[in-house]
Design a protein around this motif. Structure first.
Motif, short mmCIF file in Angstrom:
data_model
loop_
_atom_site.label_atom_id
_atom_site.label_comp_id
_atom_site.label_asym_id
_atom_site.label_seq_id
_atom_site.Cartn_x
_atom_site.Cartn_y
_atom_site.Cartn_z
N LEU A 14 48.86 22.98 27.96
CA LEU A 14 49.14 21.61 27.52
C LEU A 14 49.61 20.72 28.66
O LEU A 14 49.64 19.50 28.53
CB LEU A 14 50.19 21.63 26.40
CG LEU A 14 49.81 22.38 25.12
CD1 LEU A 14 51.01 22.52 24.20
CD2 LEU A 14 48.67 21.67 24.40
N LYS A 15 50.01 21.34 29.78
CA LYS A 15 50.52 20.57 30.94
C LYS A 15 49.44 20.29 31.98
O LYS A 15 49.65 19.56 32.93
CB LYS A 15 51.66 21.36 31.64
CG LYS A 15 52.93 21.52 30.82
CD LYS A 15 53.60 20.20 30.50
CE LYS A 15 54.40 19.62 31.66
NZ LYS A 15 54.98 18.30 31.27
N LYS A 16 48.28 20.95 31.80
CA LYS A 16 47.22 20.81 32.80
C LYS A 16 46.42 19.53 32.63
O LYS A 16 46.19 19.08 31.51
CB LYS A 16 46.25 21.99 32.66
CG LYS A 16 46.63 23.19 33.53
CD LYS A 16 45.76 24.38 33.25
CE LYS A 16 44.36 24.26 33.82
NZ LYS A 16 43.60 25.52 33.62
N VAL A 17 45.97 18.97 33.77
CA VAL A 17 45.03 17.85 33.70
C VAL A 17 43.66 18.46 33.42
O VAL A 17 43.19 19.33 34.15
CB VAL A 17 45.03 17.05 35.02
CG1 VAL A 17 43.98 15.95 34.98
CG2 VAL A 17 46.41 16.46 35.29
N ALA A 18 43.04 18.04 32.33
CA ALA A 18 41.78 18.64 31.90
C ALA A 18 40.61 18.17 32.77
O ALA A 18 40.61 17.06 33.29
CB ALA A 18 41.52 18.31 30.44
N ALA A 19 39.61 19.04 32.89
CA ALA A 19 38.45 18.75 33.74
C ALA A 19 37.41 17.93 32.97
O ALA A 19 37.25 18.11 31.76
CB ALA A 19 37.83 20.07 34.18
#
Ligand code: NI
Length: 172
Positions: A14-19
């Protein structure tokens, strides 16, 4: 179609910047429809791919009321290109169950995104749909609605969240 598992705070996905989505194939279509089914079953008004553990820029939204026909929006690589006004409404999130808080947002937004056929579309959203667009696009950037709270409210949230989690574990 199948229901997907919703990941809860503080899952690192949930903390990741999505690709960005680059393949507009049958798998993407299947994922979008499974996400919609999962959102309707929850029930919720929006769901972003990171919430089902997939770090891609895809979200589904449906803010139609119960007595209206469904208005499913499938947004791929969405971007807010214009915003206006201010709003402060109570929000919740399927990844932060049982917690609600008021969040400052823009009152209306113009969103550019691609549909499942890779066609670029632009919509102007107001009200609940505008809030959902901002909330879901935040998810794609690794931001949860609780990240918008003041430091004091966030520390209160963390305390309350501990209790909510204990409660959820008891129920399992
Ligand atoms: Ni959410």
């Amino acid at each position: 179609m199948s229901l997907l598992k919703i990941h809860h705070y503080p899952d690192p996905v949930l903390k990741k910047v999505a690709a960005p989505v680059t393949e507009f194939d049958e798998d993407l279509r299947q994922l979008a429809y499974d996400m919609a089914e999962t959102m309707y079953a929850a029930p919720g008004v929006g769901l972003a791919a990171p919430q089902v553990g997939i770090s891609k820029r895809l979200a589904v939204i449906d803010c139609s009321s119960r007595d209206e026909e469904a208005q499913l929006l499938i947004m791929i690589n969405p971007e807010i290109i214009d915003s206006e006004g201010e709003s402060c409404e109570e929000e919740g999130c399927l990844s932060v169950p049982e917690y609600y808080a008021k969040v400052d947002r823009s009152a209306s937004v113009k969103v550019r995104f691609q549909d499942l056929d890779e066609k670029t579309r632009i919509i102007e959203a107001q009200g609940l749909t505008a809030i959902a667009c901002q909330h879901e696009i935040d998810h794609l950037d690794g931001i949860l609605f609780v990240d918008h709270l003041s430091p004091l409210k966030r520390s209160l949230f963390r305390k309350k969240w501990k209790k909510i989690q204990e409660h959820m574990t008891e129920q399992m």
